[in-house]
Design a protein around this motif. Structure first.
Motif, PDB file in Angstrom:
ATOM      1  N   ASN A  17       5.000  28.868   1.763  1.00 25.48           N
ATOM      2  CA  ASN A  17       5.595  29.984   1.054  1.00 25.48           C
ATOM      3  C   ASN A  17       6.089  29.456  -0.281  1.00 25.48           C
ATOM      4  OD1 ASN A  17       7.732  31.806   0.052  1.00 25.48           O
ATOM      5  ND2 ASN A  17       7.294  32.923   1.929  1.00 25.48           N
ATOM      6  N   SER A  71      13.716  44.733   2.448  1.00 26.96           N
ATOM      7  CA  SER A  71      13.830  44.856   3.903  1.00 26.96           C
ATOM      8  C   SER A  71      14.920  45.832   4.331  1.00 26.96           C
ATOM      9  CB  SER A  71      14.060  43.484   4.540  1.00 26.96           C
ATOM     10  OG  SER A  71      15.255  42.915   4.074  1.00 26.96           O
ATOM     11  N   GLN A  77       8.565  45.402   5.668  1.00 31.92           N
ATOM     12  CA  GLN A  77       8.495  44.146   6.401  1.00 31.92           C
ATOM     13  C   GLN A  77       7.188  43.417   6.100  1.00 31.92           C
ATOM     14  OE1 GLN A  77       8.480  44.970  10.656  1.00 31.92           O
ATOM     15  NE2 GLN A  77       8.000  47.086  10.189  1.00 31.92           N
ATOM     16  N   ARG A  78       7.087  42.207   6.613  1.00 30.65           N
ATOM     17  CA  ARG A  78       5.912  41.356   6.391  1.00 30.65           C
ATOM     18  C   ARG A  78       4.624  42.148   6.650  1.00 30.65           C
ATOM     19  NH1 ARG A  78       4.895  36.151   6.103  1.00 30.65           N
ATOM     20  NH2 ARG A  78       7.029  35.551   6.548  1.00 30.65           N
ATOM     21  N   CYS A  99       8.312  39.330  -3.010  1.00 28.77           N
ATOM     22  CA  CYS A  99       7.216  39.667  -2.093  1.00 28.77           C
ATOM     23  C   CYS A  99       6.659  38.415  -1.435  1.00 28.77           C
ATOM     24  CB  CYS A  99       6.116  40.432  -2.826  1.00 28.77           C
ATOM     25  SG  CYS A  99       6.531  42.158  -3.121  1.00 28.77           S
ATOM     26  N   THR A 102       9.014  37.329   1.343  1.00 30.51           N
ATOM     27  CA  THR A 102       9.087  38.184   2.530  1.00 30.51           C
ATOM     28  C   THR A 102       7.748  38.389   3.227  1.00 30.51           C
ATOM     29  OG1 THR A 102       8.739  40.136   1.168  1.00 30.51           O
ATOM     30  CG2 THR A 102      11.032  39.524   1.622  1.00 30.51           C
ATOM     31  N   GLY A 103       6.661  38.047   2.556  1.00 25.51           N
ATOM     32  CA  GLY A 103       5.345  38.307   3.135  1.00 25.51           C
ATOM     33  C   GLY A 103       4.865  39.724   2.905  1.00 25.51           C
TER      34      GLY A 103
END
Length: 171
Positions: A17, A71, A77-78, A99, A102-103
């Protein structure tokens, strides 16, 4: 020498990440260890000469706050998709990092998109969120009724707009 470089096998992490593995690491090097001098991670200047400078620590902190906006306030969510139709303001880069953190999948769009273009992207991507400026919001609003997947609308601007969450206020 070339062969020895090619034979070097770096162990790759199972999950990578950019926000946590690069930005947060550089922030740590700046802040705690003192091994890296504090240089701007981000430096933006507009045509009027206004500047925004963020250190790695500031960019990390702001991106974590932006991730919380996604979120908590937006319920994303991811794996969810978000379309950003913004001029290249500092928040554009901040949203990119949030982004990544958080995925959430960011779909960038130029500020020259028409309402028809925006609708196509919303429908094709099944985006659950859209982020735009107060000047581009009317084009988005004109196609919202046809966007069945859209859950949240974020506006990046100084003014609030009815039915929109204000990113700067939430941040």
């Amino acid at each position: 020498h070339y062969d020895s470089v090619n034979q070097y096998k770096k162990e790759l992490p199972e999950y990578f990440n950019f926000a946590s593995d690069v930005l947060d690491e550089w922030s740590q090097l700046e802040k705690v260890d003192g091994r890296k001098p504090a240089n701007p991670a981000f430096w933006w200047v507009n045509e009027e000469g206004e500047e925004v400078k963020w250190s790695f620590e500031e960019l990390g902190l702001l991106s974590r706050k932006a991730a919380n906006v996604f979120s908590e306030a937006c319920g994303l969510q991811r794996g969810d998709r978000v379309i950003a139709v913004l001029p290249r303001v500092p928040e554009w880069w901040l949203l990119n990092v949030a982004c990544m953190r958080t995925g959430i999948v960011l779909i960038p769009g130029t500020s020259q998109l028409t309402a028809k273009d925006i609708l196509y992207r919303l429908q094709a991507s099944k985006a659950k969120g859209i982020i735009t400026s107060d000047t581009l919001a009317p084009a988005v609003e004109s196609v919202v009724p046809d966007s069945q997947f859209l859950k949240s609308k974020l506006i990046v601007g100084k003014r609030s707009r009815n039915g929109w969450l204000n990113f700067r206020e939430l941040l």
